[in-house]
Motif scaffolding. Structure first.
Motif, mmCIF file in Angstrom:
data_model
loop_
_atom_site.group_PDB
_atom_site.id
_atom_site.type_symbol
_atom_site.label_atom_id
_atom_site.label_comp_id
_atom_site.label_asym_id
_atom_site.label_seq_id
_atom_site.Cartn_x
_atom_site.Cartn_y
_atom_site.Cartn_z
ATOM 1 N N TYR A 83 0.847 -1.190 0.000
ATOM 2 C CA TYR A 83 0.000 0.000 0.000
ATOM 3 C C TYR A 83 0.883 1.240 0.000
ATOM 4 O O TYR A 83 1.510 1.543 1.003
ATOM 5 C CB TYR A 83 -0.899 0.012 1.244
ATOM 6 C CG TYR A 83 -1.739 -1.225 1.396
ATOM 7 C CD1 TYR A 83 -3.054 -1.257 0.944
ATOM 8 C CD2 TYR A 83 -1.215 -2.374 1.995
ATOM 9 C CE1 TYR A 83 -3.827 -2.405 1.088
ATOM 10 C CE2 TYR A 83 -1.981 -3.521 2.136
ATOM 11 C CZ TYR A 83 -3.286 -3.534 1.681
ATOM 12 O OH TYR A 83 -4.038 -4.665 1.823
ATOM 13 N N TYR A 88 -1.799 6.750 -4.738
ATOM 14 C CA TYR A 88 -3.179 7.217 -4.646
ATOM 15 C C TYR A 88 -3.263 8.729 -4.844
ATOM 16 O O TYR A 88 -4.184 9.234 -5.482
ATOM 17 C CB TYR A 88 -3.750 6.818 -3.279
ATOM 18 C CG TYR A 88 -5.113 7.367 -2.981
ATOM 19 C CD1 TYR A 88 -6.249 6.822 -3.566
ATOM 20 C CD2 TYR A 88 -5.275 8.433 -2.104
ATOM 21 C CE1 TYR A 88 -7.509 7.318 -3.292
ATOM 22 C CE2 TYR A 88 -6.527 8.943 -1.821
ATOM 23 C CZ TYR A 88 -7.638 8.381 -2.413
ATOM 24 O OH TYR A 88 -8.881 8.882 -2.141
ATOM 25 N N PRO A 91 -1.227 11.413 -9.467
ATOM 26 C CA PRO A 91 -1.529 10.755 -10.743
ATOM 27 C C PRO A 91 -0.305 10.522 -11.626
ATOM 28 O O PRO A 91 -0.229 9.508 -12.324
ATOM 29 C CB PRO A 91 -2.511 11.704 -11.425
ATOM 30 C CG PRO A 91 -3.067 12.556 -10.335
ATOM 31 C CD PRO A 91 -2.008 12.631 -9.276
ATOM 32 N N LEU A 94 1.521 7.495 -10.294
ATOM 33 C CA LEU A 94 0.738 6.310 -10.650
ATOM 34 C C LEU A 94 0.949 5.948 -12.122
ATOM 35 O O LEU A 94 1.178 4.778 -12.448
ATOM 36 C CB LEU A 94 -0.742 6.546 -10.365
ATOM 37 C CG LEU A 94 -1.688 5.419 -10.788
ATOM 38 C CD1 LEU A 94 -1.355 4.120 -10.066
ATOM 39 C CD2 LEU A 94 -3.141 5.830 -10.549
ATOM 40 N N GLN A 98 2.514 2.419 -13.425
ATOM 41 C CA GLN A 98 1.754 1.552 -14.330
ATOM 42 C C GLN A 98 2.508 1.294 -15.632
ATOM 43 O O GLN A 98 2.449 0.195 -16.181
ATOM 44 C CB GLN A 98 0.380 2.166 -14.631
ATOM 45 C CG GLN A 98 -0.545 2.139 -13.439
ATOM 46 C CD GLN A 98 -1.820 2.929 -13.653
ATOM 47 O OE1 GLN A 98 -1.844 3.950 -14.370
ATOM 48 N NE2 GLN A 98 -2.890 2.486 -13.019
ATOM 49 N N GLY A 112 -5.667 -1.737 -6.526
ATOM 50 C CA GLY A 112 -6.782 -0.860 -6.218
ATOM 51 C C GLY A 112 -6.260 0.566 -6.205
ATOM 52 O O GLY A 112 -5.279 0.871 -6.883
ATOM 53 N N LYS A 113 -6.849 1.426 -5.390
ATOM 54 C CA LYS A 113 -6.430 2.829 -5.374
ATOM 55 C C LYS A 113 -4.997 3.008 -4.904
ATOM 56 O O LYS A 113 -4.238 3.765 -5.477
ATOM 57 C CB LYS A 113 -7.383 3.648 -4.515
ATOM 58 C CG LYS A 113 -8.725 3.831 -5.171
ATOM 59 C CD LYS A 113 -9.601 4.739 -4.353
ATOM 60 C CE LYS A 113 -10.924 4.946 -5.068
ATOM 61 N NZ LYS A 113 -11.773 5.883 -4.363
ATOM 62 N N SER A 114 -4.628 2.330 -3.837
ATOM 63 C CA SER A 114 -3.241 2.435 -3.370
ATOM 64 C C SER A 114 -2.640 1.072 -3.094
ATOM 65 O O SER A 114 -1.487 0.967 -2.715
ATOM 66 C CB SER A 114 -3.152 3.289 -2.092
ATOM 67 O OG SER A 114 -3.728 2.585 -1.004
ATOM 68 N N CYS A 115 -3.404 0.013 -3.269
ATOM 69 C CA CYS A 115 -2.946 -1.339 -2.956
ATOM 70 C C CYS A 115 -2.506 -2.068 -4.211
ATOM 71 O O CYS A 115 -3.297 -2.249 -5.144
ATOM 72 C CB CYS A 115 -4.058 -2.137 -2.288
ATOM 73 S SG CYS A 115 -3.622 -3.869 -2.019
ATOM 74 N N THR A 146 -3.500 17.223 -1.536
ATOM 75 C CA THR A 146 -4.437 16.353 -2.245
ATOM 76 C C THR A 146 -5.327 15.476 -1.364
ATOM 77 O O THR A 146 -6.390 15.066 -1.798
ATOM 78 C CB THR A 146 -3.692 15.427 -3.221
ATOM 79 O OG1 THR A 146 -2.795 14.608 -2.470
ATOM 80 C CG2 THR A 146 -2.938 16.211 -4.267
#
Length: 149
Positions: A83, A88, A91, A94, A98, A112-115, A146
Motif C-alpha cells: 500500500y 493514490y 496521478p 501512478l 503503471q 486498487g487505489k493504493s494497494c 491532495t
C-alpha cells in the motif's frame, strides 16, 4: 488474513512459511530504499512506514493520534499487500508506476487505489525505485495538497 503483533519481527514470525521469504525480501527492499525520516512501525495490523509525529505533529487527519502513513505491507489471504499512498495521491507517479510495471514482470498489474496485490512475481527493483521518489517532506506536501481536507 490478519496478523496481530506489536513489532515487525513478530509480524514476520507469524507469516505462513510459504510467503515469508518473499515478504522478507520485500521488507528488505523497502528498508534499503526508503528515504531518511520515515519510521517503521506496526500500524493498521501491518508493517508500516510513517512520517513520525515529531516531524508532522498533526498526524493522519482521519486518526490524528496516529503518525502520517506513507507505505504499508501486509499479508492477505491470496497476496502480499503493498500500500503506497503516494500512488493514490499523485496521478503522475501512478502513471509512471503503471508504465514501468510490465517492464519488470510478466504478470498483469493487480491494484486498487493504493494497494498493489503482489502474488507470484514481485518487482523488487521497481518497488525500490518507487520508494526513492518521495521523501517525508514530499509526502507531507502532497498529502496536504491532495488528501487532507
Amino acid at each position: 488474513m490478519k496478523i496481530v503483533s506489536s513489532n515487525p519481527e513478530e509480524y514476520i514470525s507469524l507469516i505462513p512459511i510459504e510467503k515469508r521469504e518473499s515478504f522478507i525480501t520485500l521488507r528488505e527492499t523497502i528498508l534499503q530504499h526508503i528515504l531518511e525520516g520515515f519510521e517503521e512501525c506496526i500500524i493498521y495490523d501491518m508493517i508500516g512506514y510513517v512520517v513520525p509525529k515529531s516531524m508532522y505533529p498533526p498526524g493522519y487527519h482521519c486518526t490524528p493520534e496516529l503518525p502520517l502513513p506513507f507505505l504499508n505491507i501486509g499479508i492477505q489471504k491470496n497476496f502480499i499487500g503493498f500500500y503506497h499512498f503516494g500512488l493514490y495521491a499523485d496521478p503522475l507517479l501512478l502513471q509512471w508506476f503503471q508504465a514501468e510495471y510490465p517492464k519488470h514482470v510478466t504478470s498483469r498489474l493487480d491494484m486498487g487505489k493504493s494497494c498493489v496485490r503482489l502474488k507470484k512475481q514481485i518487482p523488487y527493483e521497481l518497488i525500490g525505485e518507487l520508494i526513492q521518489k518521495m521523501s517525508p517532506f514530499d509526502w507531507i506536501n502532497l498529502y496536504e495538497k491532495t488528501v487532507k481536507r
